[in-house]
Design a protein around this motif. Structure first.
Motif, PDB file in Angstrom:
ATOM      1  N   UNK A   1      49.302  47.094  85.034  1.00 40.00           N
ATOM      2  CA  UNK A   1      49.888  48.397  85.363  1.00 40.00           C
ATOM      3  C   UNK A   1      49.751  48.616  86.864  1.00 40.00           C
ATOM      4  N   UNK A   2      50.471  49.573  87.379  1.00 44.05           N
ATOM      5  CA  UNK A   2      50.261  50.002  88.755  1.00 44.05           C
ATOM      6  C   UNK A   2      51.321  49.561  89.737  1.00 44.05           C
ATOM      7  N   UNK A   3      51.091  49.941  90.988  1.00 41.72           N
ATOM      8  CA  UNK A   3      52.055  49.693  92.054  1.00 41.72           C
ATOM      9  C   UNK A   3      52.279  48.215  92.337  1.00 41.72           C
ATOM     10  N   UNK A   4      51.277  47.389  92.127  1.00 42.27           N
ATOM     11  CA  UNK A   4      51.429  45.954  92.338  1.00 42.27           C
ATOM     12  C   UNK A   4      52.457  45.345  91.391  1.00 42.27           C
ATOM     13  N   UNK A   5      52.467  45.815  90.149  1.00 49.77           N
ATOM     14  CA  UNK A   5      53.454  45.339  89.179  1.00 49.77           C
ATOM     15  C   UNK A   5      54.845  45.812  89.594  1.00 49.77           C
TER      16      UNK A   5
ATOM     17  N   UNK B   1      68.681  39.460  87.440  1.00 51.54           N
ATOM     18  CA  UNK B   1      68.835  40.791  86.855  1.00 51.54           C
ATOM     19  C   UNK B   1      67.615  41.107  85.992  1.00 51.54           C
ATOM     20  N   UNK B   2      67.105  42.280  86.160  1.00 53.10           N
ATOM     21  CA  UNK B   2      65.899  42.663  85.429  1.00 53.10           C
ATOM     22  C   UNK B   2      65.948  44.155  85.170  1.00 53.10           C
ATOM     23  N   UNK B   3      65.687  44.546  83.960  1.00 53.58           N
ATOM     24  CA  UNK B   3      65.630  45.951  83.603  1.00 53.58           C
ATOM     25  C   UNK B   3      64.184  46.284  83.251  1.00 53.58           C
ATOM     26  N   UNK B   4      63.484  46.883  84.168  1.00 57.34           N
ATOM     27  CA  UNK B   4      62.083  47.228  83.947  1.00 57.34           C
ATOM     28  C   UNK B   4      61.995  48.590  83.263  1.00 57.34           C
ATOM     29  N   UNK B   5      61.144  48.680  82.261  1.00 58.98           N
ATOM     30  CA  UNK B   5      60.925  49.926  81.536  1.00 58.98           C
ATOM     31  C   UNK B   5      59.448  50.269  81.646  1.00 58.98           C
ATOM     32  N   UNK B   6      59.150  51.478  82.081  1.00 59.29           N
ATOM     33  CA  UNK B   6      57.753  51.888  82.183  1.00 59.29           C
ATOM     34  C   UNK B   6      57.311  52.529  80.872  1.00 59.29           C
ATOM     35  N   UNK B   7      56.118  52.159  80.447  1.00 59.73           N
ATOM     36  CA  UNK B   7      55.525  52.684  79.224  1.00 59.73           C
ATOM     37  C   UNK B   7      54.259  53.430  79.627  1.00 59.73           C
ATOM     38  N   UNK B   8      54.114  54.681  79.212  1.00 60.65           N
ATOM     39  CA  UNK B   8      52.959  55.477  79.644  1.00 60.65           C
ATOM     40  C   UNK B   8      51.617  54.906  79.175  1.00 60.65           C
ATOM     41  N   UNK B   9      50.608  55.100  80.005  1.00 58.71           N
ATOM     42  CA  UNK B   9      49.243  54.731  79.619  1.00 58.71           C
ATOM     43  C   UNK B   9      48.891  55.440  78.314  1.00 58.71           C
ATOM     44  N   UNK B  10      48.116  54.751  77.492  1.00 61.53           N
ATOM     45  CA  UNK B  10      47.698  55.327  76.219  1.00 61.53           C
ATOM     46  C   UNK B  10      48.650  55.034  75.080  1.00 61.53           C
TER      47      UNK B  10
ATOM     48  N   UNK C   1      47.475  46.954  70.471  1.00 58.85           N
ATOM     49  CA  UNK C   1      47.065  47.089  71.871  1.00 58.85           C
ATOM     50  C   UNK C   1      47.376  48.497  72.356  1.00 58.85           C
ATOM     51  N   UNK C   2      46.645  48.947  73.344  1.00 61.19           N
ATOM     52  CA  UNK C   2      46.918  50.238  73.975  1.00 61.19           C
ATOM     53  C   UNK C   2      47.119  50.011  75.463  1.00 61.19           C
ATOM     54  N   UNK C   3      48.213  50.549  76.016  1.00 54.29           N
ATOM     55  CA  UNK C   3      48.500  50.401  77.439  1.00 54.29           C
ATOM     56  C   UNK C   3      47.386  51.106  78.221  1.00 54.29           C
ATOM     57  N   UNK C   4      46.684  50.381  79.099  1.00 57.28           N
ATOM     58  CA  UNK C   4      45.570  50.995  79.832  1.00 57.28           C
ATOM     59  C   UNK C   4      46.056  51.949  80.923  1.00 57.28           C
ATOM     60  N   UNK C   5      45.121  52.710  81.466  1.00 62.74           N
ATOM     61  CA  UNK C   5      45.433  53.589  82.590  1.00 62.74           C
ATOM     62  C   UNK C   5      45.974  52.770  83.746  1.00 62.74           C
ATOM     63  N   UNK C   6      46.802  53.416  84.555  1.00 61.61           N
ATOM     64  CA  UNK C   6      47.321  52.752  85.745  1.00 61.61           C
ATOM     65  C   UNK C   6      46.183  52.557  86.738  1.00 61.61           C
ATOM     66  N   UNK C   7      46.220  51.431  87.429  1.00 61.15           N
ATOM     67  CA  UNK C   7      45.164  51.102  88.391  1.00 61.15           C
ATOM     68  C   UNK C   7      45.796  50.667  89.700  1.00 61.15           C
ATOM     69  N   UNK C   8      45.446  51.362  90.771  1.00 59.75           N
ATOM     70  CA  UNK C   8      45.932  51.031  92.109  1.00 59.75           C
ATOM     71  C   UNK C   8      44.742  50.996  93.054  1.00 59.75           C
ATOM     72  N   UNK C   9      44.727  50.034  93.924  1.00 61.02           N
ATOM     73  CA  UNK C   9      43.618  49.867  94.869  1.00 61.02           C
ATOM     74  C   UNK C   9      44.198  49.609  96.246  1.00 61.02           C
ATOM     75  N   UNK C  10      43.537  50.158  97.272  1.00 57.02           N
ATOM     76  CA  UNK C  10      43.998  49.936  98.641  1.00 57.02           C
ATOM     77  C   UNK C  10      42.978  49.174  99.479  1.00 57.02           C
TER      78      UNK C  10
END
Length: 149
Positions: free
Chosen positions: A34-38, A50-59, A65-74
């Protein structure tokens, strides 16, 4: 075209350069599931195919499986007592436990060591470790570097 005695087709050579350029762009991106890197990775890939990306909410539950919280690091680092960085996320993004919780404090060496992951059987390798569902902080380094702390 001949290169070191091997016949090389110009199209193959161009493809090789293109692949190298692509990997050079993708490799430094810190990405997980998850996150900005993805998002950044998929944006680059969309330039090529061609790519159609679909975002799925955390939880969201997906099968077992459960989609984990988004994780971003700087940024992240470990500094020695003199303030010199001995480990730096910006030099190698594997140095941080993927999904590490933030930490900003001084710790003694024993506490620090309890939050460091290594691969003792490969003393020069830096492991890729994750903590998607377990809230903890940590760093990864070579076992050789760990022994030098």
């Amino acid at each position: 075209m001949t290169d070191l005695g091997i016949n090389v087709n110009q199209n193959n050579r161009d493809s090789g350069y293109s692949m190298h350029d692509l990997i050079s762009r993708l490799y430094p991106i810190c990405r997980s599931i998850t996150g900005n890197g993805v998002r950044k990775t998929l944006s680059i890939i969309k330039e090529i195919i061609p790519l159609n990306a679909v975002e799925v909410p955390s939880g969201t539950k997906v099968l077992n499986w459960e989609v984990p919280d988004e994780w971003n690091i700087t940024d992240a680092w470990i500094k020695d007592p003199d303030g010199k960085k001995i480990l730096d996320f910006k030099q190698l993004n594997l140095h941080v436990l993927n999904y590490s919780t933030p930490i900003d404090k001084e710790v003694d060496l024993n506490e620090l060591k309890s939050h460091i992951y290594t691969l003792p059987e490969h003393e020069n390798w830096v492991p890729y470790r994750t903590s998607y569902y377990s809230r903890k902080w940590g760093f990864c380094m070579s076992h050789k570097q760990f022994l030098g702390l």
